[in-house]
Design an enzyme around this catalytic site. Structure first.
Site, PDB file in Angstrom:
ATOM      1  CB  THR A   1      -9.018  -2.692  -0.280  1.00  0.00           C
ATOM      2  OG1 THR A   1      -7.594  -2.316   0.506  1.00  0.00           O
ATOM      3  CG2 THR A   1      -9.757  -1.412   0.379  1.00  0.00           C
ATOM      4  CB  VAL A   2      -5.203  -6.364  -0.673  1.00  0.00           C
ATOM      5  CG1 VAL A   2      -4.658  -7.556  -1.089  1.00  0.00           C
ATOM      6  CG2 VAL A   2      -4.513  -5.186  -1.003  1.00  0.00           C
TER       7      VAL A   2
ATOM      8  N   GLY B   1       3.532  -4.000  -5.912  1.00  0.00           N
ATOM      9  CA  GLY B   1       2.133  -4.331  -6.252  1.00  0.00           C
ATOM     10  C   GLY B   1       1.853  -5.277  -7.394  1.00  0.00           C
TER      11      GLY B   1
ATOM     12  CB  ILE C   1       5.323  -4.894 -10.908  1.00  0.00           C
ATOM     13  CG1 ILE C   1       4.826  -3.307 -11.346  1.00  0.00           C
ATOM     14  CG2 ILE C   1       6.503  -4.890 -12.220  1.00  0.00           C
ATOM     15  CD1 ILE C   1       5.859  -2.300 -10.960  1.00  0.00           C
TER      16      ILE C   1
ATOM     17  N   GLY D   1      -6.075  10.165  -0.881  1.00  0.00           N
ATOM     18  CA  GLY D   1      -6.088   8.668  -0.708  1.00  0.00           C
ATOM     19  C   GLY D   1      -4.707   8.085  -1.260  1.00  0.00           C
TER      20      GLY D   1
ATOM     21  CE  LYS E   1       6.574  -1.631  -1.744  1.00  0.00           C
ATOM     22  NZ  LYS E   1       5.979  -0.606  -2.375  1.00  0.00           N
TER      23      LYS E   1
ATOM     24  N   GLY F   1      -2.687  -0.769  -4.527  1.00  0.00           N
ATOM     25  CA  GLY F   1      -4.109  -0.590  -4.985  1.00  0.00           C
ATOM     26  C   GLY F   1      -4.798  -2.187  -4.957  1.00  0.00           C
TER      27      GLY F   1
END
Lengths: 441, 441
Positions: A19-20, A141, A143, A194, A212, A314
């Protein structure tokens, strides 16, 4: 629009078309004119690679060269930068990363596990080849918090970095808060919607947040990346009752990743890195972060508290971060991946946190029989933990299980650990006790 | 720490030695080792200039060359970058800025008024000389939001930028919220506590926020800086009752700067820029921003909503932003000041907002006599404004003044303006009416 004479296009290879990856292609298509203006060059995907060539990804791949073997892309002379979206700390992703940097090409990656485990070595490789290694998408993500720490807050000695680094956990905790439901059923709902993976372990056990945090700590504190040094505790043992009691006390429960430096001598420091569920005062900005959102606080010695918030995952947000890195590279903005040269990053000792003071929340599930409360409070006394408030009430579970929640006064963390230790073998406890620190400031 | 061989020092001249100037010197002293590692070079103040040489600023100035005439610094061969902290849109600051860039030296400024008025011309000058013009400190103090828009979110078409851009106004509004006090007395307290200037006009009338908004809009939308195009309304007419009623309705009152692009044709856009007090839903992150804090939201077409929050002013945060710019320059990260080359920035038409729909809050102070409510509601009807709720209650002022507050249903903004217009000359109104939009999303 009158364009200045353009430099050569930035020629991109894309490894991984989940998806990315599809999001990156869609972004480069959708915002092409804008990107050309901002980067001063065309951003051109030349080649792609993924496991399954036939799969429909909703984007036209026929424009690009296809490679079954992604390592071939790193060897091509007509590629400037490889975008690694394969995932996994080791294996093919790492091979590609090494091959790319080793071939003197720039690497952009969204792979937090790989950067947390091998960021130090990859960074040395990038610097020795004078090429960029960028990983904005690996942390929080969309940010731009890697950039914020590496550049925006670069004038500051960072005193503390903390935040909500895992969207799945935050979704579950804030949903439990809103619904009053327990962890198990909330996780199942999150999976259906999801917001949680079929195998949620990485998220709910804190590993993803720890990846992270280790990356942010390395940038913020100039320490060598030390993922193994992150103390890590997940959210699976948090009950609806804990959240309800926190609420009564003026707090919400959040999974917080936190890192700071402790001065251990005139010239030496130790690094504390931990991911733990915490009680966050309702007046704190992180208390209002709900759903899958991420938020990072950096406290600088001149800037004061800076907060960065946005979607933590996402396709769109992650693609936004990947392409921001590509724009930096197109603009020629290439510097040390972790802000200071790898050779100057310090192998930092791990801090012992036991002497640190703070307030804590403790919760016990105990058998409903006489003397249990006396046993608990005696253990607190013997461990030097002073009780600020105690609640024994609320729903009585089947089988006579009772929940006792308390808030301990400010005191050394090791005392709380000692109290839990004293009670470890008590047959009054029907489940392992839970302790959470109360976030200050 | 084994340092790599260092490049030449970055030689800095500092014009203006107020609290921010002294803060920059203190930061460069305090964090010297860190800055050397991050910038890869020494950061060295060579010369300073200010009005009063004798004044005690709490920092040692004897190390630096003193110039009574700051423009001399721009002409020195041994200066790489001038930091302008003099202030004022025109006059000496502008002369210095032009002189510096004209002499092929980099300029760092915290001067929002100058950048809002002359940023376009200065940017052209910087680009033609191939030197940096940086102004992180001009927008939202220590928050690296110029960088966030210029680089971190650069992959996105920005759909909307909005936020709390003036600390003084936010301090006053959030203090009124907490205390229930009126605007006038809160302003006086804010002045005593140093949160408002002796002459607060620039802050409370929205001019300062408008400066910052014009700068952000130029970066975000690739529009030529158009400060004159910012519609601007301040907070002086907001009463304690408005805040109390907003609270009852589920909102807080904040001074919001907002900019977005409106498509006016297949190939043309218009830019809406306005600073206005708004009702912010309590669930929105900006509703929790209290005190002198600033917060900026940027909505990107891939990133989604990004929020950046921190101290909007003060010596430390502003110095943090100034020195971040210096680090960028030391690292050689020099690009178009407004993200795209000045020549490509579009002279954007100003958007007409009247057709935009939204919900509004309206408040009237009226004489306490029969028929007034009928007059108000008739005007609403005639202007096509549909009333969602109406409150006529609360404290009755001396002299028979009554407050009527209403919330209008979603509808075109021009209808609300028309309703206020219909009532303009009514002798039932004892003071000019107030309307505030309700922030969506």
């Amino acid at each position: 629009m009158l364009a200045a004479p353009m430099a050569e296009p930035l020629r991109i290879a894309l490894a991984g078309l989940g998806t990315v990856g599809a999001g990156v292609i869609r972004l480069l298509d959708t915002n092409a004119a804008l990107l050309r203006a901002r980067a001063g060059r065309e951003m051109q995907i030349v080649a792609v690679s993924a496991r399954d060539r036939g799969k429909d990804r909703g984007v036209d791949l026929t424009r690009f060269d296809w490679h079954d073997d992604m390592t071939e892309m790193a060897a091509r002379d007509d590629i400037d930068v490889v975008v690694e979206l394969v995932g996994g700390a080791d294996g093919p992703a790492l091979t590609l990363a090494r091959g790319t940097l080793g071939a003197g090409k720039a690497l952009v990656t969204a792979n937090k596990a790989m950067v947390a485990h091998h960021g130090q070595a990859l960074s040395e490789l990038a610097e020795s080849g004078g090429v960029a290694l960028k990983f904005e998408a690996a942390v929080a993500g969309g940010i731009p918090v890697v950039k914020a720490l590496r550049e925006g807050a670069a004038a500051n000695a960072i005193e503390r970095i903390y935040g909500i680094l895992n969207g799945t956990s935050n979704y579950i905790l804030s949903t439990m808060e809103a619904s009053g439901a327990d962890f198990g059923e909330t996780l199942v709902d999150a999976q259906k919607l999801g917001f949680a993976e079929a195998d949620p372990a990485f998220d709910i056990e804190g590993t993803d947040a720890a990846h992270k945090l280790a990356i942010l700590a390395a940038i913020g504190f100039g320490a060598k990346v030390d993922f193994a040094g992150v103390e890590c505790e997940g959210i699976a043992s948090i009950r609806a009752e804990d959240i309800a009691r926190a609420d009564t006390l003026g707090y919400v429960v959040r999974l917080i990743g936190m890192a700071d430096l402790e001065r251990t001598g005139d010239d030496s420091c130790a690094l504390l890195q931990r991911v733990k569920p915490c009680l966050v005062p309702k007046g704190h900005p992180l208390a209002h972060v709900t759903g899958a959102t991420n938020a990072v606080v950096a406290e600088g010695n001149f800037s004061g508290r800076l907060l960065f918030q946005g979607a933590g995952a996402g396709a769109g947000p992650t693609a936004s971060a990947v392409v921001a890195d590509l724009i930096d590279i197109a603009r020629g903005e290439i510097g040390a991946p972790f802000s200071i040269p790898s050779a100057e990053m310090i192998p930092m000792a791990r801090a012992e946190a036991g002497h640190r003071t703070g307030r804590s929340y403790l919760r016990f599930t105990v058998a409903d029989r006489p003397g249990v409360l006396a046993e608990l409070t005696a253990a607190m006394r013997d461990a030097g933990v002073s009780i600020e408030s105690l609640i024994q009430q609320g729903r009585q579970e089947e089988g006579g299980e009772v929940l006792v929640a308390m808030v301990a006064h400010e005191g050394p963390q090791r005392n709380v650990a000692r109290a839990l230790d004293l009670l470890r073998d008590s047959d009054s406890l029907t489940a392992p006790p839970l302790s959470m620190q109360i976030l200050e400031g």
